[in-house]
Design an enzyme around this catalytic site. Structure first.
Site, PDB file in Angstrom:
ATOM      1  CB  VAL A 216       4.029   9.993 -26.027  1.00 14.19           C
ATOM      2  CG1 VAL A 216       2.900  10.745 -25.382  1.00 14.19           C
ATOM      3  CG2 VAL A 216       5.290  10.833 -26.079  1.00 14.19           C
TER       4      VAL A 216
ATOM      5  CB  SER B 192      15.643  10.937 -11.348  1.00 10.96           C
ATOM      6  OG  SER B 192      14.819  11.634 -10.461  1.00 10.96           O
TER       7      SER B 192
ATOM      8  N   GLY C  87      13.785   5.409 -19.363  1.00 14.10           N
ATOM      9  CA  GLY C  87      12.640   5.394 -20.283  1.00 14.10           C
ATOM     10  C   GLY C  87      12.776   4.172 -21.176  1.00 14.10           C
ATOM     11  CB  THR C  88      11.017   3.101 -24.282  1.00 19.64           C
ATOM     12  OG1 THR C  88       9.803   3.632 -23.756  1.00 19.64           O
ATOM     13  CG2 THR C  88      10.728   1.782 -24.929  1.00 19.64           C
TER      14      THR C  88
ATOM     15  CB  THR D  59      11.398   5.955 -37.284  1.00 14.00           C
ATOM     16  OG1 THR D  59      11.125   7.353 -37.181  1.00 14.00           O
ATOM     17  CG2 THR D  59      10.887   5.408 -38.584  1.00 14.00           C
TER      18      THR D  59
ATOM     19  CE  LYS E 279       2.612   1.301 -37.238  1.00 11.81           C
ATOM     20  NZ  LYS E 279       3.553   2.273 -36.650  1.00 11.81           N
TER      21      LYS E 279
ATOM     22  CG  LEU F 186      12.915  11.104 -26.772  1.00 14.46           C
ATOM     23  CD1 LEU F 186      11.856  11.522 -25.761  1.00 14.46           C
ATOM     24  CD2 LEU F 186      12.441  11.412 -28.184  1.00 14.46           C
TER      25      LEU F 186
ATOM     26  CB  ILE G 134      13.058  13.150 -13.874  1.00 12.95           C
ATOM     27  CG1 ILE G 134      13.753  14.132 -12.935  1.00 12.95           C
ATOM     28  CG2 ILE G 134      12.934  13.727 -15.277  1.00 12.95           C
ATOM     29  CD1 ILE G 134      15.180  14.442 -13.301  1.00 12.95           C
TER      30      ILE G 134
HETATM   31  C1  LIG Z   1       4.635  13.228 -29.335  1.00 12.27           C
HETATM   32  C2  LIG Z   1       5.556  12.048 -29.434  1.00 12.27           C
HETATM   33  C3  LIG Z   1       5.109  10.866 -30.024  1.00 12.27           C
HETATM   34  C4  LIG Z   1       5.974   9.774 -30.142  1.00 12.27           C
HETATM   35  N1  LIG Z   1       5.547   8.643 -30.802  1.00 12.27           N
HETATM   36  C5  LIG Z   1       6.416   7.626 -31.003  1.00 12.27           C
HETATM   37  C6  LIG Z   1       6.010   6.436 -31.675  1.00 12.27           C
HETATM   38  O1  LIG Z   1       4.867   6.263 -32.087  1.00 12.27           O
HETATM   39  N2  LIG Z   1       6.928   5.457 -31.835  1.00 12.27           N
HETATM   40  C7  LIG Z   1       8.208   5.563 -31.379  1.00 12.27           C
HETATM   41  O2  LIG Z   1       9.023   4.652 -31.592  1.00 12.27           O
HETATM   42  N3  LIG Z   1       8.580   6.659 -30.683  1.00 12.27           N
HETATM   43  C8  LIG Z   1       7.740   7.678 -30.497  1.00 12.27           C
HETATM   44  N4  LIG Z   1       8.141   8.774 -29.794  1.00 12.27           N
HETATM   45  C9  LIG Z   1       9.473   8.778 -29.193  1.00 12.27           C
HETATM   46  C10 LIG Z   1       9.437   7.952 -27.915  1.00 12.27           C
HETATM   47  O3  LIG Z   1       8.513   8.503 -27.000  1.00 12.27           O
HETATM   48  C11 LIG Z   1      10.810   7.908 -27.270  1.00 12.27           C
HETATM   49  O4  LIG Z   1      11.788   7.613 -28.233  1.00 12.27           O
HETATM   50  C12 LIG Z   1      10.858   6.819 -26.225  1.00 12.27           C
HETATM   51  O5  LIG Z   1       9.827   6.964 -25.304  1.00 12.27           O
HETATM   52  C13 LIG Z   1      12.181   6.832 -25.505  1.00 12.27           C
HETATM   53  O6  LIG Z   1      12.300   7.953 -24.670  1.00 12.27           O
HETATM   54  P1  LIG Z   1      13.624   8.083 -23.827  1.00 12.27           P
HETATM   55  O7  LIG Z   1      13.821   6.830 -23.085  1.00 12.27           O
HETATM   56  O8  LIG Z   1      14.710   8.526 -24.740  1.00 12.27           O
HETATM   57  O9  LIG Z   1      13.343   9.312 -22.845  1.00 12.27           O
HETATM   58  P2  LIG Z   1      12.349   9.457 -21.586  1.00 12.27           P
HETATM   59  O10 LIG Z   1      11.177   8.559 -21.679  1.00 12.27           O
HETATM   60  O11 LIG Z   1      12.084  10.930 -21.482  1.00 12.27           O
HETATM   61  O12 LIG Z   1      13.216   9.001 -20.337  1.00 12.27           O
HETATM   62  C14 LIG Z   1      14.174   9.840 -19.725  1.00 12.27           C
HETATM   63  C15 LIG Z   1      14.739   9.145 -18.494  1.00 12.27           C
HETATM   64  O13 LIG Z   1      15.819   9.939 -17.993  1.00 12.27           O
HETATM   65  C16 LIG Z   1      15.710  10.042 -16.603  1.00 12.27           C
HETATM   66  N5  LIG Z   1      16.351  11.285 -16.158  1.00 12.27           N
HETATM   67  C17 LIG Z   1      16.215  12.529 -16.667  1.00 12.27           C
HETATM   68  N6  LIG Z   1      16.931  13.404 -15.941  1.00 12.27           N
HETATM   69  C18 LIG Z   1      17.553  12.694 -14.962  1.00 12.27           C
HETATM   70  C19 LIG Z   1      18.408  13.027 -13.881  1.00 12.27           C
HETATM   71  N7  LIG Z   1      18.777  14.285 -13.617  1.00 12.27           N
HETATM   72  N8  LIG Z   1      18.840  12.037 -13.077  1.00 12.27           N
HETATM   73  C20 LIG Z   1      18.477  10.746 -13.284  1.00 12.27           C
HETATM   74  N9  LIG Z   1      17.664  10.375 -14.279  1.00 12.27           N
HETATM   75  C21 LIG Z   1      17.199  11.338 -15.098  1.00 12.27           C
HETATM   76  C22 LIG Z   1      14.212  10.043 -16.311  1.00 12.27           C
HETATM   77  O14 LIG Z   1      13.946   9.664 -14.978  1.00 12.27           O
HETATM   78  C23 LIG Z   1      13.742   9.001 -17.330  1.00 12.27           C
HETATM   79  O15 LIG Z   1      13.877   7.712 -16.768  1.00 12.27           O
HETATM   80  C24 LIG Z   1       7.288   9.865 -29.644  1.00 12.27           C
HETATM   81  C25 LIG Z   1       7.715  11.030 -29.012  1.00 12.27           C
HETATM   82  C26 LIG Z   1       6.869  12.129 -28.918  1.00 12.27           C
HETATM   83  C27 LIG Z   1       7.374  13.390 -28.268  1.00 12.27           C
END
Ligand SMILES: Cc1cc2nc3c(=O)[nH]c(=O)nc-3n(C[C@H](O)[C@H](O)[C@H](O)COP(=O)(O)OP(=O)(O)OC[C@H]3O[C@@H](n4cnc5c(N)ncnc54)[C@H](O)[C@@H]3O)c2cc1C
Length: 498
Positions: A47, A39, A13-14, A344, A78, A333, A42
């Site tokens: 968002v 993966s 993810g990001t 943030t 922004k 997350l 997944i």
């Molecule tokens: C409603 C909402 C609004 C938001 N608004 C903002 C905002 O305005 N500004 C901001 O900075 N942040 C915001 N966020 C937070 C932001 O979305 C996240 O911090 C950001 O997208 C990073 O997500 P991530 O990479 O941690 O997780 P995810 O995007 O969920 O990525 C998870 C990754 O893990 C991988 N994965 C999971 N399980 C497995 C497995 N078993 N095997 C291999 N890979 C796996 C998936 O394939 C995916 O690539 C918001 C969040 C929410 C819920």
């Protein structure tokens, strides 16, 4: 603990791709080998489309220009967050939290002094957007990009399409040597000290590493599941645990600010991109059902009669007890989340990665270094938490015959507040010096004094006006120092957006 050489990031993810890029850039001339596994089955959360100004620093660190990345992600500028309907009973229909920029150094003291004067009961101007250049740019819909002869540095954030940002960062990271492995995690292998040694994929491959970064989103597969790191919930203080989202068409002239409007059991964001508008209602499922939330949300964005479906999400609010445990760090997350009100999350991702890289470069891969890292990151989270809680605690919805609800009452009546926040509110209401209070804290607060003043003054968190006023405009530094001339004069240097 030896300096790790093989870094494995789980999750694309990001958070995962931001980390991969920052590592690849900082350590391009070292032996560090970076692999990112994700993966394809997944999906990422998809968002999270608003940032703080730290994202500008992120792209600068990577030598990526706005001309390159912004069109690829349909990004907009922004300068500000506009809060609508959070404190109607204090007479404030809406207010702004502008990002602080270099020209603001001239008006900051004036703003602080006026806020203090107003706390003493005198009728002076305290609207944040009138003192800060980015507030004025937002009002006029202007881009924060000044001509080269404007002698001040501007700070601002962005709005962007999060899916496209992920793709873009992935392509940059791959081009800079990050190995991309697409597979699902099946098992986490650990040694007798409990450290992770390898990730086994569902195809049976082994991905060995010295150090691991858990970017698996709310699943937190390495930190919470494999290493059993406890999670400290913020739910006693921050009630929102759900969101419903739906895009609408792009606005004819996208504003340079995020709009956050209070609704019956939470708030709704409006994020303008070049190809669409992002909208989402963040709410508490204790106070409103999923269906009620969707109905209210659709009405708010004018989509009640649309056949397009909404997307519903759950959120877990809080942070890990340790962000670094054994030979693994949680990021994004998977390490925690404090709801998106001030956008943030990516800011915290960036700070966490930078703290980790500093520990690596400063030879702090020791238990002391790890403890310091954990304290630093936890403090960033707590600082953001305090600032966000204040938005709910101080709301005046439902007072003085304004429209309220159980949700807003419960937030106002909440007594489960952190001591660190109570101290700030105490200084404010005692007419103390908030800047001095924040400066004497051992660890730098997540939001500076200007941001706290914007929030408290923006809310109209003041005592009633004194009956004995010194006379129209007397003692009002906004007028006496001709702040409007300065701010509006500065704004003339900036172009309109689109
Ligand atoms: C409603 C909402 C609004 C938001 N608004 C903002 C905002 O305005 N500004 C901001 O900075 N942040 C915001 N966020 C937070 C932001 O979305 C996240 O911090 C950001 O997208 C990073 O997500 P991530 O990479 O941690 O997780 P995810 O995007 O969920 O990525 C998870 C990754 O893990 C991988 N994965 C999971 N399980 C497995 C497995 N078993 N095997 C291999 N890979 C796996 C998936 O394939 C995916 O690539 C918001 C969040 C929410 C819920």
């Amino acid at each position: 603990m030896d300096k790790p050489v093989r870094l494995v990031i789980l999750g694309g993810g990001t958070a995962g791709w931001m980390a991969a890029n920052l590592f690849a850039k900082r350590w391009s001339r070292t032996q560090v080998h970076i692999t990112l596994m994700e993966s394809p089955e997944i999906p990422i959360i998809g968002v999270g489309e608003g940032s703080t100004p730290s994202l500008k620093r992120f792209f600068k660190q990577l030598d990526l220009t706005e001309q390159e990345w912004m069109p690829a992600c349909h990004a907009t500028y922004k300068t500000n967050i506009r809060f609508v309907g959070w404190s109607p009973a204090s007479g404030v229909q809406e207010y702004s939290h502008p990002f602080y920029s270099q020209p603001d150094v001239f008006n900051e003291r004036t703003f602080f002094t006026n806020c203090r004067t107003r706390r003493l009961g005198l009728d002076v101007i305290t609207d944040p957007e009138k003192f800060f250049i980015n507030g004025e740019l937002a009002r006029q819909g202007k881009m924060p990009i000044a001509p080269p002869n404007f002698p001040f540095q501007m700070e601002y954030g962005y709005h962007f399409d999060s899916q496209l940002l992920g793709h873009y960062l992935a392509s940059v990271a791959r081009a800079r040597g990050v190995v991309h492995h697409q597979a699902k995690l099946a098992e986490v292998l650990r040694n007798d000290r409990g450290e992770i040694t390898a990730l086994q994929t569902d195809a049976g491959d082994l991905l060995a590493g010295d150090f691991f970064i858990d970017c698996t989103g709310f699943a937190s597969l390495l930190m919470q599941k494999a290493l059993a790191v406890p999670f400290h919930s913020y739910q006693q203080q921050l009630f929102n645990d759900s969101a419903v989202v739906m895009p609408t068409p792009a606005l004819a002239r996208p504003p340079v600010e995020t709009r956050s409007t209070a609704l019956s059991a939470g708030w709704c964001w409006q994020i303008p991109l070049t190809h669409r508008t992002g909208n989402g209602y963040v709410y508490s499922s204790q106070f409103i059902s999923r269906d009620q939330a969707e109905t209210e949300f659709r009405a708010h964005i004018g989509m009640s009669n649309s056949s397009e479906s909404c997307r519903h999400l759950s959120m877990r609010v809080g942070q890990l007890a340790q962000h670094w445990s054994h030979n693994c760090v949680g990021l994004g997350l998977s390490q925690g989340f404090i709801e998106p009100l001030e956008a943030t999350a990516l800011h915290l991702v960036q700070l966490t990665v930078e703290a980790l890289m500093d520990a690596w470069d400063d030879h702090q891969f020791t238990s002391n270094g790890r403890d310091h890292f954990n304290r630093t990151v936890a403090n960033h989270f707590d600082g953001v938490r305090d600032y966000i809680i204040a938005h709910y605690k101080l709301n005046t919805r439902g007072l003085n015959n304004t429209q309220g609800s159980d949700y807003w009452r419960a937030n106002r009546d909440n007594t489960q507040l952190p001591e660190s926040l109570l101290q700030i509110l105490d200084v404010w209401y005692r007419c103390g010096d908030l800047t001095a209070e924040l400066a004497q804290r051992t660890i730098k607060p997540a939001f500076n004094s200007a941001s706290w003043h914007c929030l408290l003054a923006g809310y109209g968190a003041f005592p009633p006006l004194a009956t004995n006023q010194p006379g129209q405009g007397k003692g009002d530094l906004y007028r006496e120092c001709k702040v409007a001339d300065f701010v509006e004069g500065c704004a003339m240097n900036f172009p309109l957006f689109l």
